[in-house]
Design a protein around this motif. Structure first.
Motif, PDB file in Angstrom:
ATOM      1  N   GLU A  70     -50.366 -20.407 -20.088  1.00  0.00           N
ATOM      2  CA  GLU A  70     -50.730 -18.672 -20.396  1.00  0.00           C
ATOM      3  C   GLU A  70     -52.310 -18.453 -19.946  1.00  0.00           C
ATOM      4  OE1 GLU A  70     -49.428 -18.348 -24.460  1.00  0.00           O
ATOM      5  OE2 GLU A  70     -47.464 -18.469 -23.664  1.00  0.00           O
TER       6      GLU A  70
ATOM      7  N   ARG B  99     -53.836 -15.875 -17.388  1.00  0.00           N
ATOM      8  CA  ARG B  99     -55.018 -15.445 -17.634  1.00  0.00           C
ATOM      9  C   ARG B  99     -56.172 -15.362 -16.553  1.00  0.00           C
ATOM     10  NH1 ARG B  99     -53.495 -16.017 -23.142  1.00  0.00           N
ATOM     11  NH2 ARG B  99     -54.929 -17.605 -23.517  1.00  0.00           N
TER      12      ARG B  99
ATOM     13  N   PRO C 188     -52.633  -5.715 -15.784  1.00  0.00           N
ATOM     14  CA  PRO C 188     -53.395  -5.197 -16.842  1.00  0.00           C
ATOM     15  C   PRO C 188     -53.193  -5.720 -18.280  1.00  0.00           C
ATOM     16  CG  PRO C 188     -52.221  -3.512 -15.786  1.00  0.00           C
ATOM     17  CD  PRO C 188     -51.835  -4.807 -15.011  1.00  0.00           C
ATOM     18  N   LEU C 189     -51.980  -6.258 -18.424  1.00  0.00           N
ATOM     19  CA  LEU C 189     -51.664  -7.189 -19.421  1.00  0.00           C
ATOM     20  C   LEU C 189     -52.410  -8.304 -19.919  1.00  0.00           C
ATOM     21  CD1 LEU C 189     -49.582  -7.226 -21.776  1.00  0.00           C
ATOM     22  CD2 LEU C 189     -47.888  -8.701 -20.549  1.00  0.00           C
TER      23      LEU C 189
ATOM     24  N   SER D  32     -55.281  -8.985 -18.342  1.00  0.00           N
ATOM     25  CA  SER D  32     -56.753  -8.500 -18.333  1.00  0.00           C
ATOM     26  C   SER D  32     -56.992  -8.047 -19.924  1.00  0.00           C
ATOM     27  CB  SER D  32     -57.073  -7.635 -17.485  1.00  0.00           C
ATOM     28  OG  SER D  32     -56.783  -7.843 -16.244  1.00  0.00           O
ATOM     29  N   TYR D  33     -56.168  -7.331 -20.500  1.00  0.00           N
ATOM     30  CA  TYR D  33     -56.117  -6.832 -21.972  1.00  0.00           C
ATOM     31  C   TYR D  33     -56.422  -7.941 -22.779  1.00  0.00           C
ATOM     32  CZ  TYR D  33     -54.731  -4.561 -26.338  1.00  0.00           C
ATOM     33  OH  TYR D  33     -54.730  -4.312 -27.366  1.00  0.00           O
ATOM     34  N   PHE D  34     -55.506  -8.970 -22.832  1.00  0.00           N
ATOM     35  CA  PHE D  34     -55.632  -9.945 -23.776  1.00  0.00           C
ATOM     36  C   PHE D  34     -56.878 -10.922 -23.417  1.00  0.00           C
ATOM     37  CE2 PHE D  34     -51.815  -9.245 -25.511  1.00  0.00           C
ATOM     38  CZ  PHE D  34     -50.400  -9.468 -24.594  1.00  0.00           C
TER      39      PHE D  34
END
Lengths: 171, 189
Positions: free
Chosen positions: B23, B27, B44-45, B47-49
């Motif tokens: 993971e 990222r 986006p997902l 980057s968000y985390f």
């Protein structure tokens, strides 16, 4: 354990606990309150803290329980006009609908998840906990965690795709 | 890390089957690389985390407020549940012994109402003292911080009451057998 030792061992956890609380409650100030309460609770139990394998796990579990209690208290039973019992949520969502930004869309998508899914995603995707640790904090078995994690991630993807289409249509 | 690998990991990711290491690879990939068109939807997902990890308490007074509240917490030594159980057991044991001894004592008295000799009183007192020692032994074994004097007080009271009782029964025996008054036997005092 004196105050200094407590500060050295426990204070570093504060932001992690805050993020966890904020994920569940979606309120910044309330999340800060919870973290304060958790620290005070741990301080009151400082004599027995050495008995725990992991103070971090204990702190996270305490945070979880406190947040879930607060969520329960938010729902007030209300007599509606048609005499059916309804519930109102007294607090407005801090995350306001904003489809313009990709990141905002994800934030919204995350709010669509169940409480359990929110917690799992937070612990895994943001904090990077192993399944064993998540199982301890959430009191779930690892398989159930994996299944819910998969569902949550797919749900976010789906929501993102839907709102993206919506955005294209508007434009 | 080539694109095919990334695609494979993304598949695993949505099935919940990636490791924490994998993971992190995902990222990092979305953070640092030129992302091909067909994979752009996932950016986006991740980057968000990545961004969420940096969220912190912004309130500058937080630490100070917490410090103050910690100082307010009274210094109560919280008694752990386990030591409470030991205490309760010891006290219960003590009470049972006390009741048993007193019960026995009363039975003896009712059997020998007119013959309450100093010798009889002495042996009961001895029994009592022994019971007290037993209790001390029990409580010493079980207790850490409990004030043993509390138990002693219970027994001292018992001893007191026993002494009162023995004189009471002597007088009672005189009332029941008034002849004793006129012809005092060598038994009573």
């Amino acid at each position: 354990m004196n105050k200094q030792e407590f500060q050295i061992q426990v204070y570093p956890l504060k932001n992690k606990l805050f993020r966890f609380a904020k994920r569940i409650l979606d309120q910044t100030e309330e999340a800060e309150d919870v973290v304060q309460e958790v620290f005070i609770k741990l301080w009151m139990r400082r004599e027995t803290l050495a008995e725990y394998r992991s103070i971090e796990a204990l702190a996270m579990i305490t945070t979880k329980n406190m947040c879930l209690d607060r969520i329960k208290k938010r729902k007030y039973p209300v007599e509606r006009m048609d005499n059916h019992r309804g519930y109102i949520e007294s607090l407005p969502m801090e995350t306001t609908p904003d489809y313009s930004d990709e990141i905002s869309r994800i934030r919204l998508a995350m709010n669509e998840l169940t409480e359990q899914q929110k917690m799992i995603v937070q612990l895994r995707d943001v904090e990077g906990y192993e399944f064993e640790a998540i199982a301890e904090i959430l009191d779930m078995n690892e398989n159930a965690i994996r299944v819910n994690l998969s569902r949550a991630r797919k749900k976010i993807r789906e929501t993102l795709n839907n709102t993206r289409i919506y955005e294209y249509q508007r434009n | 890390m080539n694109i095919k690998e990334i695609e494979r990991l993304i598949e695993k990711y949505y099935e919940g089957e990636t490791s924490t290491t994998e993971e992190q690879i995902l990222r990092d990939f979305f953070q640092n690389n030129e992302v091909p068109e067909h994979l752009r939807e996932h950016k986006p997902l991740f980057s968000y985390f990545t961004g969420e990890k940096d969220v912190e308490i912004t309130n500058p007074d937080f630490d100070r407020l917490l410090d103050e509240r910690l100082d307010e917490v009274p210094v109560i030594r919280s008694v752990s549940w386990r030591s409470s159980i030991y205490t309760m057991t010891a006290v219960a044991a003590g009470l049972i012994i006390l009741v048993a001894v007193m019960f026995n004592f009363r039975q003896d008295l009712s059997k020998t109402r007119t013959a309450s000799t100093p010798a009889a009183t002495q042996s009961d007192q001895a029994a009592f003292i022994e019971a007290r020692q037993t209790l001390l032994f029990v409580s010493a074994r079980f207790n850490n911080g409990i004030n043993e004097i509390q138990h002693l007080e219970v027994f001292d009271k018992g001893l007191e009451q026993m002494n009162k009782l023995s004189s009471f029964y002597q007088y009672e025996s005189l009332i029941i057998n008034p002849d004793e008054l006129q012809n005092p036997s060598s038994n009573s005092n």
